[in-house]
Scaffold this motif. Structure first.
Motif, mmCIF file in Angstrom:
data_model
loop_
_atom_site.group_PDB
_atom_site.id
_atom_site.type_symbol
_atom_site.label_atom_id
_atom_site.label_comp_id
_atom_site.label_asym_id
_atom_site.label_seq_id
_atom_site.Cartn_x
_atom_site.Cartn_y
_atom_site.Cartn_z
ATOM 1 N N THR A 96 0.820 -1.205 0.000
ATOM 2 C CA THR A 96 0.000 0.000 0.000
ATOM 3 C C THR A 96 0.858 1.260 0.000
ATOM 4 O O THR A 96 2.080 1.199 0.117
ATOM 5 C CB THR A 96 -0.946 -0.014 1.221
ATOM 6 O OG1 THR A 96 -1.893 1.045 1.105
ATOM 7 C CG2 THR A 96 -0.161 0.174 2.515
ATOM 8 N N ILE A 97 0.192 2.398 -0.140
ATOM 9 C CA ILE A 97 0.888 3.683 -0.063
ATOM 10 C C ILE A 97 0.651 4.247 1.325
ATOM 11 O O ILE A 97 -0.495 4.398 1.745
ATOM 12 C CB ILE A 97 0.322 4.664 -1.110
ATOM 13 C CG1 ILE A 97 0.468 4.092 -2.514
ATOM 14 C CG2 ILE A 97 1.030 6.010 -0.994
ATOM 15 C CD1 ILE A 97 1.900 3.886 -2.958
ATOM 16 N N ARG A 98 1.732 4.518 2.001
ATOM 17 C CA ARG A 98 1.583 4.990 3.376
ATOM 18 C C ARG A 98 1.377 6.486 3.440
ATOM 19 O O ARG A 98 2.092 7.275 2.833
ATOM 20 C CB ARG A 98 2.819 4.614 4.197
ATOM 21 C CG ARG A 98 2.848 5.304 5.570
ATOM 22 C CD ARG A 98 3.969 4.786 6.418
ATOM 23 N NE ARG A 98 3.786 3.374 6.667
ATOM 24 C CZ ARG A 98 4.741 2.578 7.137
ATOM 25 N NH1 ARG A 98 5.951 3.051 7.369
ATOM 26 N NH2 ARG A 98 4.496 1.309 7.341
ATOM 27 N N GLN A 99 0.347 6.857 4.203
ATOM 28 C CA GLN A 99 0.171 8.255 4.537
ATOM 29 C C GLN A 99 0.583 8.357 6.001
ATOM 30 O O GLN A 99 0.111 7.593 6.826
ATOM 31 C CB GLN A 99 -1.293 8.662 4.431
ATOM 32 C CG GLN A 99 -1.866 8.472 3.062
ATOM 33 C CD GLN A 99 -2.737 9.652 2.679
ATOM 34 O OE1 GLN A 99 -2.295 10.782 2.714
ATOM 35 N NE2 GLN A 99 -3.970 9.361 2.307
ATOM 36 N N ARG A 100 1.414 9.310 6.322
ATOM 37 C CA ARG A 100 1.863 9.432 7.711
ATOM 38 C C ARG A 100 0.817 10.215 8.492
ATOM 39 O O ARG A 100 0.949 11.404 8.713
ATOM 40 C CB ARG A 100 3.229 10.081 7.748
ATOM 41 C CG ARG A 100 4.279 9.168 7.112
ATOM 42 C CD ARG A 100 5.462 9.936 6.609
ATOM 43 N NE ARG A 100 6.031 10.758 7.671
ATOM 44 C CZ ARG A 100 6.717 11.872 7.453
ATOM 45 N NH1 ARG A 100 6.878 12.302 6.215
ATOM 46 N NH2 ARG A 100 7.224 12.549 8.444
ATOM 47 N N LYS A 101 -0.212 9.473 8.876
ATOM 48 C CA LYS A 101 -1.379 10.098 9.490
ATOM 49 C C LYS A 101 -1.047 10.765 10.819
ATOM 50 O O LYS A 101 -1.402 11.925 11.049
ATOM 51 C CB LYS A 101 -2.451 9.031 9.698
ATOM 52 C CG LYS A 101 -2.848 8.350 8.393
ATOM 53 C CD LYS A 101 -3.577 7.046 8.598
ATOM 54 C CE LYS A 101 -2.662 5.892 8.960
ATOM 55 N NZ LYS A 101 -1.669 5.541 7.945
ATOM 56 N N TYR A 102 -0.394 10.012 11.664
ATOM 57 C CA TYR A 102 -0.043 10.559 12.977
ATOM 58 C C TYR A 102 0.810 11.816 12.812
ATOM 59 O O TYR A 102 0.549 12.841 13.439
ATOM 60 C CB TYR A 102 0.703 9.493 13.782
ATOM 61 C CG TYR A 102 1.261 9.985 15.084
ATOM 62 C CD1 TYR A 102 0.436 10.174 16.185
ATOM 63 C CD2 TYR A 102 2.617 10.263 15.218
ATOM 64 C CE1 TYR A 102 0.943 10.638 17.381
ATOM 65 C CE2 TYR A 102 3.143 10.727 16.407
ATOM 66 C CZ TYR A 102 2.300 10.908 17.490
ATOM 67 O OH TYR A 102 2.806 11.371 18.669
ATOM 68 N N ASP A 103 1.794 11.717 11.944
ATOM 69 C CA ASP A 103 2.662 12.869 11.704
ATOM 70 C C ASP A 103 1.881 14.057 11.150
ATOM 71 O O ASP A 103 2.134 15.207 11.502
ATOM 72 C CB ASP A 103 3.777 12.503 10.720
ATOM 73 C CG ASP A 103 4.752 11.516 11.334
ATOM 74 O OD1 ASP A 103 4.805 11.449 12.584
ATOM 75 O OD2 ASP A 103 5.443 10.822 10.587
ATOM 76 N N MET A 104 0.935 13.744 10.282
ATOM 77 C CA MET A 104 0.129 14.828 9.728
ATOM 78 C C MET A 104 -0.616 15.544 10.843
ATOM 79 O O MET A 104 -0.718 16.778 10.853
ATOM 80 C CB MET A 104 -0.874 14.286 8.710
ATOM 81 C CG MET A 104 -0.235 13.935 7.385
ATOM 82 S SD MET A 104 -1.414 13.171 6.258
ATOM 83 C CE MET A 104 -2.569 14.517 6.069
ATOM 84 N N GLY A 105 -1.119 14.755 11.778
ATOM 85 C CA GLY A 105 -1.806 15.356 12.912
ATOM 86 C C GLY A 105 -0.858 16.267 13.691
ATOM 87 O O GLY A 105 -1.183 17.411 13.991
ATOM 88 N N CYS A 106 0.316 15.743 13.982
ATOM 89 C CA CYS A 106 1.291 16.524 14.744
ATOM 90 C C CYS A 106 1.636 17.805 14.005
ATOM 91 O O CYS A 106 1.645 18.903 14.591
ATOM 92 C CB CYS A 106 2.564 15.713 14.961
ATOM 93 S SG CYS A 106 2.341 14.275 16.017
ATOM 94 N N MET A 107 1.890 17.670 12.718
ATOM 95 C CA MET A 107 2.301 18.840 11.949
ATOM 96 C C MET A 107 1.180 19.874 11.851
ATOM 97 O O MET A 107 1.432 21.087 11.901
ATOM 98 C CB MET A 107 2.758 18.413 10.561
ATOM 99 C CG MET A 107 4.047 17.598 10.603
ATOM 100 S SD MET A 107 4.466 16.860 9.007
ATOM 101 C CE MET A 107 5.115 18.292 8.161
ATOM 102 N N ALA A 108 -0.034 19.383 11.708
ATOM 103 C CA ALA A 108 -1.156 20.311 11.608
ATOM 104 C C ALA A 108 -1.282 21.122 12.899
ATOM 105 O O ALA A 108 -1.478 22.344 12.871
ATOM 106 C CB ALA A 108 -2.448 19.547 11.339
ATOM 107 N N MET A 109 -1.139 20.428 14.011
ATOM 108 C CA MET A 109 -1.251 21.150 15.284
ATOM 109 C C MET A 109 -0.089 22.118 15.454
ATOM 110 O O MET A 109 -0.280 23.251 15.884
ATOM 111 C CB MET A 109 -1.281 20.146 16.432
ATOM 112 C CG MET A 109 -1.468 20.768 17.795
ATOM 113 S SD MET A 109 -2.940 21.805 17.991
ATOM 114 C CE MET A 109 -4.188 20.577 18.368
ATOM 115 N N ASP A 110 1.093 21.671 15.087
ATOM 116 C CA ASP A 110 2.257 22.553 15.142
ATOM 117 C C ASP A 110 2.004 23.831 14.344
ATOM 118 O O ASP A 110 2.272 24.933 14.795
ATOM 119 C CB ASP A 110 3.476 21.851 14.536
ATOM 120 C CG ASP A 110 4.292 21.158 15.612
ATOM 121 O OD1 ASP A 110 4.205 21.588 16.779
ATOM 122 O OD2 ASP A 110 5.017 20.200 15.283
ATOM 123 N N MET A 111 1.490 23.612 13.178
ATOM 124 C CA MET A 111 1.215 24.730 12.287
ATOM 125 C C MET A 111 0.244 25.703 12.940
ATOM 126 O O MET A 111 0.475 26.914 12.965
ATOM 127 C CB MET A 111 0.574 24.144 11.025
ATOM 128 C CG MET A 111 0.493 25.062 9.868
ATOM 129 S SD MET A 111 0.407 23.993 8.393
ATOM 130 C CE MET A 111 -0.286 25.158 7.247
#
Lengths: 335, 335
Positions: free
Chosen positions: B288-303
DNA sequence: AATCATACTGCAAACGTGTGCGCTTGCGCC
DNA sequence: GGCGCAAGCGCACACGTTTGCAGTATGATT
């Protein structure tokens, strides 16, 4: 930005008290002025300031939800139920992950307290005996999901794990199995203990002696279950059916069986527990014990709301688990 | 219950202002009194009243999170990241499910606004063009996850779906496949379109003409994917590999293939998208193609946190998806 | 001895809302 | 015309904080 009732009052030529009452549909203000004020509020883009309101009403219309981790299909279903019925009654939820780390649990409770939530709902496999007291002297009603425990302000809702273990085992017995294994979770997990008690009760009722050699310990996740199952097999133990603590465990167990060239259910039947959304798509689709997660969430929130409305007759609830037969179980092969 | 700084002030024989400053570690108060006050606060079980504080500071240390449904492994992983990094910075999150129902979306926005959240994060496959304006005149920063769209106060973070589709297809091409199907989501889903664009780009780069007959439409869930696949097969279309819009689609596709007696990957290879936690336990484990979901969450909050701190250099982020090769893909059989 | 800087501390206003109580107004009744 | 009553509205306080400004000591400087 930030129009307050005072601004509206000024625009309408009345006092802010009148505005407050008008917006609350108080009969104390003349219908005509009420309408005029509402109209004005609309035009000016007024949005009530919930914090200020809460400061005086001493109600925040907010409940805190503490979970071990939201990234668990079991708890996310519950939270869906919580949030939905909360929303239906004008309540909003603050979500806190504890990760089962005491540090985070502490931080969560502290934050919820400071934000003055009206109540708290906790879903955690093992609620820290350390932090329940903390919650208690907070002085706000608490609903525990799947974790009966008692105390002041504490209510709980859960499933009958013993019954679930019994149902699962009876299903296997009724298919004709007699050598049934159990892949557990660590024994400090109350629910695993209860399910095993049900398992033993069913066996004994069928006149089959409990055999400790048929029990192995996982941790509720696939990898550990794979190990546990392989360990079982390597000891030369050959059950014809395996009852697993939960679905994740069942997934790991099936993987171990397949790796060993054992077919499911032809050679060995497998029963899971929880009925998480994915298991109907496994190969084979998993027979399991369904926990009504969404409903549990709804009921827990209902319970809390009743408590918040001062209901005195609130009682702990336990939900009956049910069997869902799919294709991972069948009669044992003739030997 | 409910000790305030005034109570502490009385007990310490100072004014409440001094208490406020002491607890905030202001250098304006003598060290000795500060310690005495802190000690007292501790003993009296003081818990700051966040609402009252927010009323004057105009900051709630709370962010609103709007999701379609939390009971989706994809979003719950993201929310985990959001909550965790939020908590690490002293922020608390209010969770709202929209169920993609306009009525609920509206209610959510209204509630978040009244509670005066400092910012909002939205994860929704299709953010209502209707309610983005609502969010905007709220006047608070907004971060969109997986949904680029622009506007005032609006920032976004997402993955490069086109690239993902390309990577998946290139993987299959490199194994030697030439007849590759795509099971899509409805065409109004932007991400499905983008993945298909990547799929076409990769095909064309390999000198293979795009064949519309090889595309079928699901809806991102297993059942529809099963139908779509069966439909494909019934039309006599025989791909040697199938690229699926997401993992749930892949699950449905594999089910259809198995039912038809087609082996995966021996007869047909399958590639999913997302890498939700369960798919490594499927049979066969899914490529499959991995989406870094957890990281996306972290980055969104950081942003969002950077935005709240007044950062001016905040830029939209797009994350590169990566290929995770498991066992659902292999070279095509020699014909 | 008067002035002044320093180091604390208190006063009071503000944030936006709800609400008990009292004030005005208008009306009907004797 | 006086009285009572009800309806409608405003005053002022409260909720628990933060914070600018002013005040009061204390000790040092001129």
């Amino acid at each position: 930005m930030g129009v307050s009732i005072k601004d509206i009052a000024r625009a309408a030529g009345v006092s802010h008290s009148t505005v407050s009452r008008a917006l609350a549909d108080s009969p104390l203000v003349k219908e005509e002025t009420r309408e005029r004020i509402k109209q004005l509020a609309q035009e000016m883009g007024y949005s009530p300031h919930a914090l200020a309101r809460s400061l005086v009403t001493r109600r925040t219309q907010t409940v805190g939800v503490v979970v071990t981790t939201i990234a668990d299909p079991f708890v996310s279903e519950i939270v869906r139920g919580l949030e939905e019925t909360g929303q239906n009654h004008g309540y909003t939820i603050i979500l806190c992950n504890s990760n089962a780390e005491p540090r985070r649990e502490l931080a969560a409770v502290k934050a919820l307290r400071e934000k003055r939530v009206d109540g708290i709902i906790v879903t955690a496999s093992r609620i820290g005996d350390l932090y329940l007291p903390l919650l208690e002297d907070f002085g706000v009603p608490i609903v525990l999901i799947n974790n009966q425990q008692t105390g002041k302000y504490v209510y709980s809702i859960g499933t009958d794990d013993l019954r679930g273990g019994q149902i699962a085992t009876e299903h296997l017995l009724s298919l004709g199995h007699t050598r049934i294994a159990y892949i557990a979770s660590p024994n400090n997990v109350r629910s695993s203990q209860a399910r095993m008690d049900g398992y033993r009760a069913a066996l004994e009722a069928a006149g089959i002696a409990f055999d400790p050699a048929l029990v192995a310990e996982g941790d509720g996740r696939p990898a550990a279950a794979t190990h546990a199952t392989e360990h079982l097999l390597s000891r030369g133990v050959r059950p014809t059916a395996i009852f697993c603590y939960n679905d994740m465990t069942a997934i790991g167990t099936i993987r171990a069986l397949k790796k060993a060239g054992i077919r499911v259910p032809d050679d060995v039947s497998v029963v899971g527990y929880d009925d998480i959304p994915i298991v109907e798509y496994l190969d084979p689709p998993l027979t399991t014990i369904r926990q009504r997660k969404y409903d549990m969430g709804c009921m827990a929130m209902d319970m809390l709301l009743r408590l918040l409305n001062g209901a005195a007759d609130v009682q702990d609830v336990t939900i009956e688990p049910t069997l869902v037969v799919r294709e991972s179980t069948s009669a044992p092969r003739r030997v």
